[in-house]
Design a protein around this motif. Structure first.
Motif, PDB file in Angstrom:
ATOM      1  N   VAL A   1      14.512  50.829 -41.338  1.00 30.95           N
ATOM      2  CA  VAL A   1      13.645  50.259 -42.369  1.00 30.95           C
ATOM      3  C   VAL A   1      13.964  50.985 -43.671  1.00 30.95           C
ATOM      4  N   GLU A   2      14.255  50.214 -44.716  1.00 28.09           N
ATOM      5  CA  GLU A   2      14.597  50.799 -46.007  1.00 28.09           C
ATOM      6  C   GLU A   2      13.501  50.491 -47.027  1.00 28.09           C
ATOM      7  N   PHE A   3      13.313  51.431 -47.955  1.00 26.44           N
ATOM      8  CA  PHE A   3      12.302  51.279 -48.991  1.00 26.44           C
ATOM      9  C   PHE A   3      12.984  51.245 -50.349  1.00 26.44           C
ATOM     10  N   ALA A   4      12.779  50.144 -51.069  1.00 21.52           N
ATOM     11  CA  ALA A   4      13.409  49.969 -52.381  1.00 21.52           C
ATOM     12  C   ALA A   4      12.773  50.899 -53.407  1.00 21.52           C
ATOM     13  N   GLY A   5      13.578  51.334 -54.360  1.00 18.70           N
ATOM     14  CA  GLY A   5      13.074  52.172 -55.436  1.00 18.70           C
ATOM     15  C   GLY A   5      12.786  53.600 -55.040  1.00 18.70           C
ATOM     16  N   VAL A   6      13.275  54.006 -53.881  1.00 15.46           N
ATOM     17  CA  VAL A   6      13.037  55.356 -53.372  1.00 15.46           C
ATOM     18  C   VAL A   6      14.378  55.983 -53.016  1.00 15.46           C
ATOM     19  N   GLY A   7      14.510  57.263 -53.280  1.00 15.38           N
ATOM     20  CA  GLY A   7      15.709  58.001 -52.887  1.00 15.38           C
ATOM     21  C   GLY A   7      15.401  58.915 -51.733  1.00 15.38           C
ATOM     22  N   HIS A   8      15.803  60.177 -51.862  1.00 15.10           N
ATOM     23  CA  HIS A   8      15.523  61.161 -50.821  1.00 15.10           C
ATOM     24  C   HIS A   8      14.353  62.029 -51.253  1.00 15.10           C
ATOM     25  N   ALA A   9      13.252  61.875 -50.530  1.00 15.43           N
ATOM     26  CA  ALA A   9      13.026  61.090 -49.328  1.00 15.43           C
ATOM     27  C   ALA A   9      11.661  60.422 -49.456  1.00 15.43           C
ATOM     28  N   PRO A  10      11.427  59.305 -48.764  1.00 13.20           N
ATOM     29  CA  PRO A  10      10.099  58.705 -48.768  1.00 13.20           C
ATOM     30  C   PRO A  10       9.042  59.737 -48.363  1.00 13.20           C
ATOM     31  N   THR A  11       7.923  59.758 -49.080  1.00 16.83           N
ATOM     32  CA  THR A  11       6.890  60.760 -48.807  1.00 16.83           C
ATOM     33  C   THR A  11       5.874  60.317 -47.762  1.00 16.83           C
ATOM     34  N   LEU A  12       5.937  59.060 -47.349  1.00 17.00           N
ATOM     35  CA  LEU A  12       4.989  58.519 -46.360  1.00 17.00           C
ATOM     36  C   LEU A  12       3.554  58.595 -46.884  1.00 17.00           C
ATOM     37  N   VAL A  13       3.436  58.339 -48.180  1.00 14.58           N
ATOM     38  CA  VAL A  13       2.137  58.257 -48.837  1.00 14.58           C
ATOM     39  C   VAL A  13       1.799  56.813 -49.207  1.00 14.58           C
ATOM     40  N   ALA A  14       2.780  56.067 -49.661  1.00 18.51           N
ATOM     41  CA  ALA A  14       2.564  54.666 -50.035  1.00 18.51           C
ATOM     42  C   ALA A  14       2.115  53.853 -48.823  1.00 18.51           C
TER      43      ALA A  14
END
Length: 296
Positions: free
Chosen positions: A268-281
């Protein structure tokens, strides 16, 4: 449930041992435990939003978020050379022996994902990870990303206020993607501690964690890929791979390879995010929660 409990586990080392702190959400006696492990310079409170969301969905759940040794409320090591994955993995085994989970899932961001990959890839170990979430990390670590991290890791900095610290950390954490000011301050508060001398704040971790990291060369990093792929290919856990589409640590090529070999991770990829998704959104939290607590 607004705050977790803070606990400790005693871990052996060559210098007489150290304590590792861990934050626990939900029911301590739950049969289902989710261990969430942070990235290289982060700490266990990074997972507050995810932990609360998971516990809200399941009444029989314990979410355990360690401060890896040298970070947060954990002890600092007397031997800086020990700030490496084998030490971290051994500490997690001690923690799991204390927790004794019946069902074990693992969520690991960056370094925390590598620790989970290493444990899940050794079937001879006395644990079985049922579901594994690798957050923006895989067997191939891009050298340019390691160089970027090395530019700030362990730097001696002091901030006059929480707000100044938040602004400074935001500059080096652009890859985390968009956050509201409130979200960013919540992520920042556990990253800062009162300075030991004078006023202001310092970062929460032992600056010496940077020493082993800086000893890594492009050649040794490349040599480690074969070992990491071997471990990855041995994983039997149901695996979810998260990636920021702009990540400089986990390339699209490596992520695709991870969907085709070993546990054949779901990507699963998240647009507009680099390293790394914070799992807050919300979107990120829902993907992880559905994977861990859904029927599939």
């Amino acid at each position: 449930m607004s705050e977790p409990t803070l606990n400790y586990v005693s871990c052996p080392d060559s210098q007489g041992g150290h304590r590792m702190a861990y934050w626990q959400w939900g029911r301590p006696d739950a049969s289902h435990t989710v261990v969430c492990v942070h990235g290289l310079s982060r700490q266990g409170r990074d997972f507050d939003v995810l932990a609360q969301a998971l516990c809200a969905r399941s009444g029989d759940l314990s979410v355990v978020c360690p401060d890896v040794v040298g970070r947060g409320r954990s002890d600092w090591l007397r031997e800086p050379d020990a700030y490496q994955l084998p030490t971290y993995g051994a500490d997690m085994l001690v923690l799991l022996a204390q927790l004794k989970p019946t069902t074990l899932d693992w969520v690991g961001t960056s370094m925390g994902g590598l620790i989970g990959l290493g444990l899940a890839g050794q079937p001879e170990l006395p644990l079985k990870i049922r579901k594994l979430v690798l957050n923006d990390v895989g067997p191939v670590l891009e050298w340019r990303a390691l160089q970027r991290i090395g530019t700030y890791l362990g730097a001696p900095v002091r901030f006059e206020s929480l707000e100044q610290g938040a602004d400074a950390l935001r500059l080096i954490s652009a890859g985390f993607g968009p956050h509201t000011r409130e979200q960013w301050l919540a992520l920042t508060r556990p990253m800062l501690q009162p300075a030991s001398e004078g006023a202001g704040y310092r970062l929460h971790y032992d600056p010496a964690i940077a020493l082993p990291f800086r000893s890594v060369t492009e050649q040794t990093a490349a040599q480690g890929e074969a070992t990491l792929w071997r471990l990855y290919d041995a994983i039997t856990a149901d695996t979810l791979l998260l990636r920021g589409t702009e990540s400089d640590l986990l390339t699209a090529e490596t992520a695709l390879a991870m969907t085709r070999r070993g546990p054949k991770a779901r990507l699963v990829e998240f647009a507009g995010v680099g390293h790394a998704p914070t799992l807050v959104a919300d979107e990120q939290v829902q993907v992880v929660a559905d994977f861990l607590l859904g029927d599939g």
